[in-house]
Write an enzyme that holds these catalytic residues in place. Structure first.
Site, PDB file in Angstrom:
ATOM      1  N   HIS A 251       0.651  -1.618  -0.076  1.00 38.25           N
ATOM      2  CA  HIS A 251       0.353   0.193  -0.075  1.00 38.25           C
ATOM      3  C   HIS A 251       1.089   1.463  -0.002  1.00 38.25           C
ATOM      4  CE1 HIS A 251      -3.348  -2.590   1.491  1.00 38.25           C
ATOM      5  NE2 HIS A 251      -3.846  -2.327   0.161  1.00 38.25           N
ATOM      6  N   ALA A 252       0.140   2.196  -1.536  1.00 40.99           N
ATOM      7  CA  ALA A 252       2.073   3.014  -1.301  1.00 40.99           C
ATOM      8  C   ALA A 252       2.108   4.109   0.400  1.00 40.99           C
ATOM      9  CB  ALA A 252       0.531   3.659  -2.806  1.00 40.99           C
ATOM     10  N   ARG A 253       0.489   4.354   0.848  1.00 38.01           N
ATOM     11  CA  ARG A 253       0.743   5.699   1.313  1.00 38.01           C
ATOM     12  C   ARG A 253       1.512   4.692   2.855  1.00 38.01           C
ATOM     13  NH1 ARG A 253      -5.545   6.064   2.153  1.00 38.01           N
ATOM     14  NH2 ARG A 253      -6.063   4.034   3.016  1.00 38.01           N
ATOM     15  N   GLU A 254       1.676   4.045   3.310  1.00 39.62           N
ATOM     16  CA  GLU A 254       2.390   3.241   4.313  1.00 39.62           C
ATOM     17  C   GLU A 254       4.277   3.204   4.368  1.00 39.62           C
ATOM     18  OE1 GLU A 254      -0.141  -0.865   4.364  1.00 39.62           O
ATOM     19  OE2 GLU A 254      -1.720   0.324   4.130  1.00 39.62           O
ATOM     20  N   ARG A 306      -3.547   4.598  -1.879  1.00 37.67           N
ATOM     21  CA  ARG A 306      -3.156   3.300  -1.576  1.00 37.67           C
ATOM     22  C   ARG A 306      -2.367   2.476  -3.063  1.00 37.67           C
ATOM     23  NH1 ARG A 306      -5.510   0.244   2.060  1.00 37.67           N
ATOM     24  NH2 ARG A 306      -6.380  -1.814   1.332  1.00 37.67           N
ATOM     25  N   ASN A 324      -3.418  -5.290  -2.203  1.00 40.01           N
ATOM     26  CA  ASN A 324      -3.556  -6.589  -1.575  1.00 40.01           C
ATOM     27  C   ASN A 324      -5.041  -6.844  -1.248  1.00 40.01           C
ATOM     28  OD1 ASN A 324      -2.471  -8.044   0.409  1.00 40.01           O
ATOM     29  ND2 ASN A 324      -3.166  -6.898   2.154  1.00 40.01           N
ATOM     30  N   ARG A 325      -5.881  -7.061  -2.545  1.00 38.59           N
ATOM     31  CA  ARG A 325      -6.676  -7.642  -2.750  1.00 38.59           C
ATOM     32  C   ARG A 325      -6.845  -8.288  -4.227  1.00 38.59           C
ATOM     33  NH1 ARG A 325      -6.842  -5.499   1.516  1.00 38.59           N
ATOM     34  NH2 ARG A 325      -8.896  -4.441   2.887  1.00 38.59           N
ATOM     35  N   HIS A 377       2.399  -3.440   6.642  1.00 43.89           N
ATOM     36  CA  HIS A 377       2.037  -2.062   6.768  1.00 43.89           C
ATOM     37  C   HIS A 377       1.610  -1.887   8.038  1.00 43.89           C
ATOM     38  CE1 HIS A 377      -0.965  -4.368   3.210  1.00 43.89           C
ATOM     39  NE2 HIS A 377      -0.290  -5.484   3.187  1.00 43.89           N
ATOM     40  N   SER A 378       1.257  -0.513   7.631  1.00 42.41           N
ATOM     41  CA  SER A 378       0.700   0.052   8.441  1.00 42.41           C
ATOM     42  C   SER A 378      -1.262   1.124   8.873  1.00 42.41           C
ATOM     43  CB  SER A 378       1.888   1.497   9.208  1.00 42.41           C
ATOM     44  OG  SER A 378       1.161   2.646   7.875  1.00 42.41           O
ATOM     45  N   TYR A 379      -1.550   0.735   9.371  1.00 39.71           N
ATOM     46  CA  TYR A 379      -1.116   0.626  10.877  1.00 39.71           C
ATOM     47  C   TYR A 379      -2.066   0.739  11.627  1.00 39.71           C
ATOM     48  CZ  TYR A 379      -4.345   4.968  11.078  1.00 39.71           C
ATOM     49  OH  TYR A 379      -6.167   5.674  11.002  1.00 39.71           O
ATOM     50  N   TYR A 429     -11.562  -7.284   9.984  1.00 37.46           N
ATOM     51  CA  TYR A 429     -12.516  -8.080   9.558  1.00 37.46           C
ATOM     52  C   TYR A 429     -12.277  -8.983   7.693  1.00 37.46           C
ATOM     53  CZ  TYR A 429     -10.188  -3.763   7.721  1.00 37.46           C
ATOM     54  OH  TYR A 429      -9.285  -2.820   7.271  1.00 37.46           O
ATOM     55  N   GLU A 451       0.850  -4.968  10.782  1.00 35.79           N
ATOM     56  CA  GLU A 451       0.620  -3.205  11.194  1.00 35.79           C
ATOM     57  C   GLU A 451       1.525  -2.286  12.007  1.00 35.79           C
ATOM     58  OE1 GLU A 451      -1.248  -1.933   8.861  1.00 35.79           O
ATOM     59  OE2 GLU A 451      -2.546  -4.019   8.222  1.00 35.79           O
TER      60      GLU A 451
HETATM   61 ZN   LIG Z   1      -1.857  -1.711   3.718  1.00 35.99          ZN
END
Ligand SMILES: [Zn+2]
Length: 488
Positions: A251-254, A306, A324-325, A377-379, A429, A451
């Site tokens: 995920h780009a923003r993490e 993301r 990641n999906r 990943h975060s967070y 989830y 995370e």
């Molecule tokens: Zn992520």
């Protein structure tokens, strides 16, 4: 250009892209001593499944066709209006006045209301668990959302009152001394700043050049935009070694994720002789930036991007698939969207994206004896094990729980951060198409999604002063994992 010509050009472009990525994977040239093709690991024995129905272990490509085309989930996120503006004008997205609220979801019906606000594009969600969600409120939606929350008696805390201010303060330039050090060191990487892709890749190449006996670098494919997917391996060459695969930046923003993974690389490569036997008897494979296109985009255009950056060719024209999906185990199920404009768009089919496909091809065809897979990943500070696709656990979930808990204890001892341990669907989830589920289904024992920090004070916009503390305590956790891998 007539419309037929235009369509033909587009078709050629699409085909060229497809051919290009396929060709690159097929031409994958393993480096010296690198794993080669022809060693596909067998999935689990079907009879071993506990709570998972047996079809869980059948080929997922068959499931693709059966997936209803309208899977919608209340967690589905719409692309922000701001990001659309940025795509049109190619200016940097400005989050002035946007706020982050921590919203309690204990009360009945709150998730439904949040889903509705999301579909109307008034909010987007960052992270959350079963009791709260962190919600980003756009400035022009503030009055509207405040009114709805008051009317529905929804409680919330304002965590960040001006997001752009936080973004501006997040990644300050290095001071003069640090820059001088950079020049002398032979690479530009530090853990005092979030670096661009070029610095990260330069650092990997530097290590391979400096420690040729133990470090090598390989490109396992290209991103949609043609950037290298660079893997670094650390190994003493012992053929009896087990192997661990670690990735970051799906995920780009993490941003804390690639920073942490490169910190591991630096510590292990620079001090290899001083590491424990457990650490030295592992072949380490690191892919610090799985999503280089998205990562660069977060530096240049939209800090909160993301997904990857491949445009959708059908339906509404939007950019990006949630990598990641997109992995091919139970692809297209819960917690993933078929809407190309959603933040959790699953892609047009499993492994439709060059980035996820390259990772899967590498793991599948490798002769490395992968015993563990960690994806950072975060967070939220969670150590999550499969399954993600639904509320179920693999047959060896107790082993995963034991290892997860000892990693969490080591992290807390080293740096004080508390991590929760559990299955990702149970603790958070359901989310289908995750890399962890797919890798676990390949038979890799210790598979975790981690995370990283924090728990929501800064969220994705974690200040650079936190990089070293987060990475250091995470390395303590990694050393505990190595001790379990050595016992296998
Ligand atoms: Zn992520």
């Amino acid at each position: 250009m007539g419309s037929w010509t235009r369509m033909a050009v587009l078709l050629v472009a699409v085909l060229a892209t497809a051919t290009l990525s396929t060709a690159l994977i097929n031409e994958l040239e393993p480096g010296k001593d690198w794993p080669t093709r022809g060693s596909v690991k067998q999935p689990y024995n079907q009879t071993e499944a506990l709570t998972v129905p047996t079809e869980a272990y059948t080929s997922t490509t068959e499931l693709v066709e059966e997936t209803p085309p309208n899977v919608k989930d209340e967690l589905e996120e719409e692309i922000t209006i701001l990001a659309r503006a940025a795509e049109a004008g190619n200016v940097k997205v400005d989050y002035s006045g946007a706020q982050l609220w921590k919203v309690s979801t204990e009360k009945n019906g709150v998730r439904v209301i949040l889903g509705r606000l999301k579909r109307r594009n008034l909010i987007s969600t960052w992270a959350g668990n079963q009791s709260y969600v962190d919600v980003l409120i756009k400035p022009n939606a503030m009055a509207n959302v405040t009114r709805v929350f008051a009317r529905e008696n929804i409680s919330y805390d304002i965590i960040i009152d001006d997001l752009q201010k936080r973004i501006n303060e997040e990644n300050p330039p290095l001071d003069v001394n640090e820059i001088e050090l950079q020049d002398r060191r032979g690479h530009r990487m530090t853990w005092k700043q979030y670096h661009r892709l070029e610095d990260i890749h330069g650092f990997l190449d530097y290590l391979a050049k400096t420690y040729p006996k133990i470090v090598s670098v390989n490109t396992i494919g290209k991103s949609y935009e043609g950037k290298d997917l660079k893997i670094l391996r650390i190994s003493d060459g012992n053929p009896n070694n087990k192997a661990v695969f670690i990735d970051g930046g799906i995920h780009a923003r993490e941003w804390i994720s690639p920073a942490t993974v490169t910190y591991f690389i630096n510590q292990i490569a620079e001090n290899f002789d001083e590491e424990s036997d457990d650490m030295k008897q592992i072949d380490w494979y690191f892919l610090p930036v799985v999503n280089p296109d998205g990562y660069e985009y977060t530096h240049l255009v939209d800090r909160l991007w993301r997904k990857n950056r491949k445009p959708s060719f059908t339906g509404r024209q939007c950019f990006g698939t949630d990598l990641n999906r997109n992995f091919g185990y139970r692809w297209g199920g819960k917690g993933a969207s078929n809407n190309p404009c959603s933040e959790i768009f699953r892609g047009s089919r499993s492994f439709s994206e060059p980035e996820s496909r390259a990772v899967s091809e590498f793991i599948k065809t490798s002769v490395a004896n992968f015993s563990a897979y960690l994806t950072y990943h975060s967070y939220g500070q969670y150590l999550l094990y499969p399954w993600g696709y639904d509320n179920a656990v693999p047959p060896d979930h107790k082993d995963l729980d034991v290892v997860g808990k000892s990693i969490a204890e080591a992290i807390e001892r080293a740096g004080g951060s508390k991590y929760s341990v559990g299955s990702s669907s149970g603790l958070l989830y359901p989310a289908s198409g995750g890399s962890d589920d797919w890798v676990k289904a390949q038979g890799v024992k210790y598979t975790f999604t981690i995370e990283l920090s924090d728990t929501g004070r800064y969220g994705f916009i974690l200040p650079t002063t936190k990089i070293e503390p987060v990475a250091r305590e995470s390395l303590a956790g990694l050393r505990v994992l190595a001790s379990y891998v050595s016992k296998l």
